[in-house]
Design a protein around this motif. Structure first.
Motif, PDB file in Angstrom:
ATOM      1  N   LEU A   7      -7.564  -6.445  86.679  1.00 38.22           N
ATOM      2  CA  LEU A   7      -8.413  -7.515  87.372  1.00 38.22           C
ATOM      3  C   LEU A   7      -8.359  -8.775  86.904  1.00 38.22           C
ATOM      4  O   LEU A   7      -8.562  -8.737  85.360  1.00 38.22           O
ATOM      5  CB  LEU A   7      -9.829  -7.405  87.564  1.00 38.22           C
ATOM      6  CG  LEU A   7     -10.626  -8.295  88.584  1.00 38.22           C
ATOM      7  CD1 LEU A   7     -11.834  -7.574  89.086  1.00 38.22           C
ATOM      8  CD2 LEU A   7     -11.032  -9.484  87.659  1.00 38.22           C
ATOM      9  N   THR A   8      -7.508  -9.896  87.316  1.00 41.67           N
ATOM     10  CA  THR A   8      -7.267 -11.243  86.542  1.00 41.67           C
ATOM     11  C   THR A   8      -7.401 -12.517  87.316  1.00 41.67           C
ATOM     12  O   THR A   8      -7.679 -12.307  88.678  1.00 41.67           O
ATOM     13  CB  THR A   8      -5.945 -11.163  85.818  1.00 41.67           C
ATOM     14  OG1 THR A   8      -5.804 -12.242  84.888  1.00 41.67           O
ATOM     15  CG2 THR A   8      -5.095 -11.204  86.729  1.00 41.67           C
ATOM     16  N   ALA A  33     -11.578  -7.133  78.506  1.00 43.41           N
ATOM     17  CA  ALA A  33     -11.035  -7.389  77.489  1.00 43.41           C
ATOM     18  C   ALA A  33     -11.586  -8.362  76.462  1.00 43.41           C
ATOM     19  O   ALA A  33     -11.479  -8.585  75.286  1.00 43.41           O
ATOM     20  CB  ALA A  33      -9.375  -8.222  77.720  1.00 43.41           C
ATOM     21  N   ASP A  34     -12.199  -9.361  77.047  1.00 45.42           N
ATOM     22  CA  ASP A  34     -13.373 -10.383  76.252  1.00 45.42           C
ATOM     23  C   ASP A  34     -14.034  -9.444  75.217  1.00 45.42           C
ATOM     24  O   ASP A  34     -14.319 -10.109  74.351  1.00 45.42           O
ATOM     25  CB  ASP A  34     -13.701 -11.389  77.300  1.00 45.42           C
ATOM     26  CG  ASP A  34     -12.789 -12.393  77.789  1.00 45.42           C
ATOM     27  OD1 ASP A  34     -11.581 -12.486  77.213  1.00 45.42           O
ATOM     28  OD2 ASP A  34     -13.402 -13.259  78.346  1.00 45.42           O
ATOM     29  N   ILE A  35     -14.778  -8.668  76.018  1.00 46.06           N
ATOM     30  CA  ILE A  35     -15.786  -8.004  75.129  1.00 46.06           C
ATOM     31  C   ILE A  35     -15.185  -7.069  73.934  1.00 46.06           C
ATOM     32  O   ILE A  35     -15.375  -7.273  72.950  1.00 46.06           O
ATOM     33  CB  ILE A  35     -16.573  -6.927  76.100  1.00 46.06           C
ATOM     34  CG1 ILE A  35     -17.505  -7.504  77.080  1.00 46.06           C
ATOM     35  CG2 ILE A  35     -17.477  -6.038  75.240  1.00 46.06           C
ATOM     36  CD1 ILE A  35     -18.250  -6.886  77.932  1.00 46.06           C
ATOM     37  N   ILE A  36     -14.034  -6.483  74.263  1.00 44.49           N
ATOM     38  CA  ILE A  36     -13.338  -5.910  73.217  1.00 44.49           C
ATOM     39  C   ILE A  36     -12.784  -6.716  72.028  1.00 44.49           C
ATOM     40  O   ILE A  36     -12.920  -6.415  70.945  1.00 44.49           O
ATOM     41  CB  ILE A  36     -12.023  -5.075  74.021  1.00 44.49           C
ATOM     42  CG1 ILE A  36     -12.666  -4.159  74.904  1.00 44.49           C
ATOM     43  CG2 ILE A  36     -11.235  -4.600  72.703  1.00 44.49           C
ATOM     44  CD1 ILE A  36     -11.680  -3.250  75.428  1.00 44.49           C
ATOM     45  N   ALA A  37     -12.340  -7.925  72.513  1.00 44.99           N
ATOM     46  CA  ALA A  37     -11.763  -9.048  71.432  1.00 44.99           C
ATOM     47  C   ALA A  37     -13.049  -9.217  70.737  1.00 44.99           C
ATOM     48  O   ALA A  37     -12.763  -9.792  69.339  1.00 44.99           O
ATOM     49  CB  ALA A  37     -11.418 -10.150  72.290  1.00 44.99           C
ATOM     50  N   VAL A 113      -8.802  -8.628  82.382  1.00 49.56           N
ATOM     51  CA  VAL A 113      -8.026  -9.259  81.447  1.00 49.56           C
ATOM     52  C   VAL A 113      -7.954 -10.477  81.911  1.00 49.56           C
ATOM     53  O   VAL A 113      -6.780 -10.835  82.806  1.00 49.56           O
ATOM     54  CB  VAL A 113      -6.833  -8.485  81.168  1.00 49.56           C
ATOM     55  CG1 VAL A 113      -6.019  -9.014  79.818  1.00 49.56           C
ATOM     56  CG2 VAL A 113      -7.036  -6.772  80.935  1.00 49.56           C
ATOM     57  N   PRO A 114      -8.519 -11.394  81.582  1.00 43.15           N
ATOM     58  CA  PRO A 114      -8.185 -12.968  81.960  1.00 43.15           C
ATOM     59  C   PRO A 114      -6.768 -13.278  81.538  1.00 43.15           C
ATOM     60  O   PRO A 114      -6.133 -13.925  82.525  1.00 43.15           O
ATOM     61  CB  PRO A 114      -9.194 -13.603  81.103  1.00 43.15           C
ATOM     62  CG  PRO A 114     -10.277 -12.846  80.833  1.00 43.15           C
ATOM     63  CD  PRO A 114      -9.618 -11.404  80.594  1.00 43.15           C
ATOM     64  N   ILE A 157      -7.132 -25.307  81.793  1.00 42.28           N
ATOM     65  CA  ILE A 157      -6.213 -24.579  83.040  1.00 42.28           C
ATOM     66  C   ILE A 157      -4.942 -24.740  82.823  1.00 42.28           C
ATOM     67  O   ILE A 157      -4.191 -23.958  82.950  1.00 42.28           O
ATOM     68  CB  ILE A 157      -6.714 -25.331  84.349  1.00 42.28           C
ATOM     69  CG1 ILE A 157      -8.205 -25.253  84.604  1.00 42.28           C
ATOM     70  CG2 ILE A 157      -5.738 -25.142  85.316  1.00 42.28           C
ATOM     71  CD1 ILE A 157      -8.707 -26.007  85.889  1.00 42.28           C
ATOM     72  N   ALA A 158      -4.306 -25.735  82.123  1.00 42.43           N
ATOM     73  CA  ALA A 158      -2.879 -26.214  81.870  1.00 42.43           C
ATOM     74  C   ALA A 158      -2.469 -24.959  80.841  1.00 42.43           C
ATOM     75  O   ALA A 158      -1.311 -24.744  80.857  1.00 42.43           O
ATOM     76  CB  ALA A 158      -2.732 -27.536  81.545  1.00 42.43           C
ATOM     77  N   ALA A 159      -3.371 -24.667  79.801  1.00 44.08           N
ATOM     78  CA  ALA A 159      -3.039 -23.817  78.811  1.00 44.08           C
ATOM     79  C   ALA A 159      -2.814 -22.295  79.418  1.00 44.08           C
ATOM     80  O   ALA A 159      -2.219 -21.195  78.531  1.00 44.08           O
ATOM     81  CB  ALA A 159      -4.094 -23.809  77.634  1.00 44.08           C
ATOM     82  N   GLN A 160      -3.286 -22.059  80.544  1.00 41.90           N
ATOM     83  CA  GLN A 160      -3.503 -20.730  81.225  1.00 41.90           C
ATOM     84  C   GLN A 160      -2.189 -20.457  82.100  1.00 41.90           C
ATOM     85  O   GLN A 160      -1.402 -21.687  82.131  1.00 41.90           O
ATOM     86  CB  GLN A 160      -4.376 -20.427  82.310  1.00 41.90           C
ATOM     87  CG  GLN A 160      -5.774 -20.482  81.167  1.00 41.90           C
ATOM     88  CD  GLN A 160      -7.121 -20.065  82.108  1.00 41.90           C
ATOM     89  OE1 GLN A 160      -6.992 -20.099  83.307  1.00 41.90           O
ATOM     90  NE2 GLN A 160      -7.956 -19.561  81.267  1.00 41.90           N
TER      91      GLN A 160
END
Length: 204
Positions: A7-8, A33-37, A113-114, A157-160
């Motif tokens: 899911l992204t 993934a954010d929690i794992i990070a 995973v964002p 937003i541009a960095a994604q």
């Protein structure tokens, strides 16, 4: 190994809202993934020890945990530090995600995973669900939620990955442009589809 739905979506697209609906209504396990990070740099972790070794003990807060703001500034200012940090943490995060997936007990699992597209992690999934919003909605939501100005929101937003890049890898799409949209009917239909796919996956 359970069937994995990746899911992204871009910032402020509603990934957490969608994932929580899958969990609360259908008891589907979420691996975020954010929690794992955050877990891989917890106090006394190997990740945090390596970060302290490179940047010194002033990268820590008084309680011995990571000063995230200070680390964020360091990697923002120095591309070499950013590259080093990614090389350290990405394999740790990936390994923990795979371990958590292997231990999941729900009929399928949501791997949230964002940066799925940016880090080319589609190979960890059986199917990709993209939560899609137009850029104007993203900007407004990000500015309101994170209390940032237009310029900073545009830079984030541009960095994604671009919207078109995300959509190009999508197997399924939920459009979430409307405020207070009732997402449950779409999620229910996707849940039925993923159950069927997971059954087929297990019979192979």
């Amino acid at each position: 190994m359970p069937f994995v739905v990746g899911l992204t979506g871009g910032i402020s697209s509603g990934k957490t809202t969608v994932a929580n609906l899958f969990n609360s209504h259908f008891d589907i396990e979420i691996i975020d993934a954010d929690i794992i990070a955050r877990q891989v740099v917890e106090k006394d972790s190997l990740g945090l020890k390596a970060i302290k070794s490179r940047f010194g003990s002033n990268i820590l807060l008084s309680d011995g945990t990571l000063n995230r703001a200070k680390l964020r500034n360091k990697v923002f200012e120095c591309e070499e530090d950013k590259t080093w940090l990614n090389a350290l943490l990405h394999p740790m995060i990936r390994e923990k995600m795979q371990l958590d997936v292997s231990e999941a007990s729900s009929q399928y699992v949501l791997l949230v995973v964002p940066l799925l597209v940016e880090n080319k992690l589609q190979n960890l999934t059986d199917r990709v669900l993209v939560i899609d919003v137009d850029e104007q909605t993203q900007l407004l939501r990000t500015m309101e939620r994170d209390k940032v100005g237009l310029e900073q929101a545009q830079a984030i937003i541009a960095a994604q990955a671009s919207r078109s890049d995300r959509l190009s890898v999508a197997d399924d799409i939920i459009k979430n442009d409307t405020t207070n949209k009732d997402l449950l009917p779409e999620i229910t239909e996707l849940h039925k589809k993923y159950l069927e796919l997971s059954m087929g996956n297990r019979s192979e």
